[in-house]
Design a protein around this motif. Structure first.
Motif, PDB file in Angstrom:
ATOM      1  N   PHE A 178       0.767  -1.163   0.008  1.00  0.00           N
ATOM      2  CA  PHE A 178      -0.018  -0.129   0.011  1.00  0.00           C
ATOM      3  C   PHE A 178       0.664   1.162  -0.111  1.00  0.00           C
ATOM      4  N   ARG A 179       0.526   2.077  -0.825  1.00  0.00           N
ATOM      5  CA  ARG A 179       1.407   3.289  -1.149  1.00  0.00           C
ATOM      6  C   ARG A 179       0.801   4.734  -1.104  1.00  0.00           C
ATOM      7  N   ALA A 180       1.528   5.628  -0.417  1.00  0.00           N
ATOM      8  CA  ALA A 180       1.020   7.043  -0.455  1.00  0.00           C
ATOM      9  C   ALA A 180       1.781   7.804  -1.339  1.00  0.00           C
ATOM     10  N   ASN A 181       1.310   8.617  -2.075  1.00  0.00           N
ATOM     11  CA  ASN A 181       2.330   9.331  -3.114  1.00  0.00           C
ATOM     12  C   ASN A 181       2.161  10.935  -2.902  1.00  0.00           C
ATOM     13  N   TYR A 182       3.024  11.581  -2.777  1.00  0.00           N
ATOM     14  CA  TYR A 182       3.080  13.374  -2.549  1.00  0.00           C
ATOM     15  C   TYR A 182       3.589  13.860  -3.793  1.00  0.00           C
ATOM     16  N   GLU A 183       3.250  14.877  -4.469  1.00  0.00           N
ATOM     17  CA  GLU A 183       4.055  15.521  -5.551  1.00  0.00           C
ATOM     18  C   GLU A 183       4.169  16.782  -5.189  1.00  0.00           C
ATOM     19  N   PRO A 184       5.224  17.137  -4.625  1.00  0.00           N
ATOM     20  CA  PRO A 184       5.584  18.607  -4.272  1.00  0.00           C
ATOM     21  C   PRO A 184       5.914  19.572  -5.292  1.00  0.00           C
ATOM     22  N   ALA A 185       6.185  19.218  -6.565  1.00  0.00           N
ATOM     23  CA  ALA A 185       6.485  19.922  -7.709  1.00  0.00           C
ATOM     24  C   ALA A 185       6.117  18.803  -8.974  1.00  0.00           C
ATOM     25  N   GLU A 186       5.958  19.622 -10.098  1.00  0.00           N
ATOM     26  CA  GLU A 186       5.447  18.882 -11.231  1.00  0.00           C
ATOM     27  C   GLU A 186       6.596  17.838 -11.719  1.00  0.00           C
ATOM     28  N   ASN A 187       5.907  16.900 -11.964  1.00  0.00           N
ATOM     29  CA  ASN A 187       6.960  15.507 -12.424  1.00  0.00           C
ATOM     30  C   ASN A 187       7.772  14.981 -11.200  1.00  0.00           C
ATOM     31  N   VAL A 188       7.505  15.249  -9.755  1.00  0.00           N
ATOM     32  CA  VAL A 188       8.286  14.904  -8.889  1.00  0.00           C
ATOM     33  C   VAL A 188       7.454  14.119  -7.893  1.00  0.00           C
ATOM     34  N   THR A 189       7.627  12.804  -7.300  1.00  0.00           N
ATOM     35  CA  THR A 189       6.717  12.202  -6.499  1.00  0.00           C
ATOM     36  C   THR A 189       7.744  11.590  -5.377  1.00  0.00           C
ATOM     37  N   LEU A 190       7.181  11.934  -4.106  1.00  0.00           N
ATOM     38  CA  LEU A 190       7.890  11.337  -3.240  1.00  0.00           C
ATOM     39  C   LEU A 190       6.786  10.339  -2.586  1.00  0.00           C
ATOM     40  N   TYR A 191       7.205   8.934  -2.153  1.00  0.00           N
ATOM     41  CA  TYR A 191       6.282   7.830  -1.589  1.00  0.00           C
ATOM     42  C   TYR A 191       6.684   7.095  -0.360  1.00  0.00           C
ATOM     43  N   GLY A 192       5.632   6.765   0.197  1.00  0.00           N
ATOM     44  CA  GLY A 192       5.968   6.165   1.376  1.00  0.00           C
ATOM     45  C   GLY A 192       5.285   4.638   1.247  1.00  0.00           C
ATOM     46  N   GLU A 193       5.660   3.639   1.419  1.00  0.00           N
ATOM     47  CA  GLU A 193       4.985   2.255   1.300  1.00  0.00           C
ATOM     48  C   GLU A 193       5.128   1.498   2.531  1.00  0.00           C
ATOM     49  N   VAL A 194       3.832   0.765   2.735  1.00  0.00           N
ATOM     50  CA  VAL A 194       3.830  -0.399   3.851  1.00  0.00           C
ATOM     51  C   VAL A 194       3.306  -1.701   3.232  1.00  0.00           C
ATOM     52  N   GLY A 195       3.842  -2.617   3.522  1.00  0.00           N
ATOM     53  CA  GLY A 195       3.579  -3.944   3.012  1.00  0.00           C
ATOM     54  C   GLY A 195       3.810  -5.096   3.455  1.00  0.00           C
ATOM     55  N   SER A 196       3.537  -6.224   3.056  1.00  0.00           N
ATOM     56  CA  SER A 196       3.899  -7.365   3.664  1.00  0.00           C
ATOM     57  C   SER A 196       4.299  -8.651   2.627  1.00  0.00           C
TER      58      SER A 196
END
Length: 243
Positions: A178-196
């Motif tokens: 499961f992933r959450a994505n944040y785009e602070p600027a155009e074309n750039v994505t920061l993501y955090g992920e938790v999984g099994s």
């Protein structure tokens, strides 16, 4: 997969590429990402990943995508390099299908993989699925996966993915993310992920499973088309968040 089927997949990709005029090719999109993941119970079981894709458009219907990735695993102190090519047909602006062929290798061995994939854009919802096959030292592998992402607004999106690979029907590896994505600027994505992620084995009709939670984070830069490259990277190693 038999050798004949493997040759068939390769021939279809080659025929698709060979039928298109090279002069008409243009760069339509791509992406590059840097990610780190580790198991929550033992951070020594970690993975550093560098993944990149480029897509060349032939015309409105056909394109070719190239992937190149490298993974470094912390506990085993080993690296794996993976490369793949996709022959893609775009039915329209929202639906695409493709065939892919690639190879993964480390200091000891290599494995070829190949398969088919499909993607559909439903506006804010983007879905993608694939099935793949591989052979190495007499052991055959069958993999499949599905992933989806939902764009909540201009800066936030959430996603989920499930992947599984079976080795000769006796051993399987799987992961749910499961992933959450944040785009602070155009074309750039920061993501955090938790999984099994886990491994299962079947013997004498009894299946045993061992799984553990992992955490991941990373950054991605995409350019060109809305999603960068049409499809995600393929291969067996990308299922392992740490080793």
């Amino acid at each position: 997969m038999t050798h004949l089927k493997k040759v068939l997949f390769t021939s279809v990709c080659a025929a698709t590429l060979g039928a298109m005029p090279a002069a008409a090719m243009e760069l339509t999109g791509g992406d590059i990402s840097l990610g780190y993941s580790a198991f929550s119970e033992d951070s020594d079981l970690s993975r550093m990943a560098v993944e990149g894709s480029l897509e060349l458009g032939i015309n409105r219907a056909f394109s070719v995508q190239f992937d190149l990735s490298h993974y470094e695993f912390g506990f085993v102190n080993e690296g794996v390099t993976s490369g793949a090519v996709h022959a893609i047909y775009h039915f329209n602006d929202t639906t695409s299908a493709g065939l892919f062929y690639g190879r993964e290798s480390n200091s000891l061995t290599s494995i070829d993989f190949y398969g088919a994939e499909v993607g559909r854009d439903f506006g804010a919802l983007d879905l993608e699925a694939y099935v793949g096959f591989g052979d190495e030292s007499g052991v055959s592998a069958t993999a499949f996966g599905i992933a989806g992402a939902y764009q909540m607004n201009d800066h936030f999106s959430v996603g989920a993915a499930y992947d599984r690979v079976d080795f000769d029907g006796d051993v399987h590896i799987y992961s749910t993310a499961f992933r959450a994505n944040y785009e602070p600027a155009e074309n750039v994505t920061l993501y955090g992920e938790v999984g099994s992620a886990g491994i299962g084995a079947t013997a004498f009709g009894v299946t045993a499973n061992l799984s553990s939670t992992y955490l991941g984070l990373g950054v991605e830069y995409a350019f060109g088309a809305k999603r960068g490259a049409t499809f995600g990277e393929r291969g067996l190693t990308r299922l392992l968040p740490g080793l």
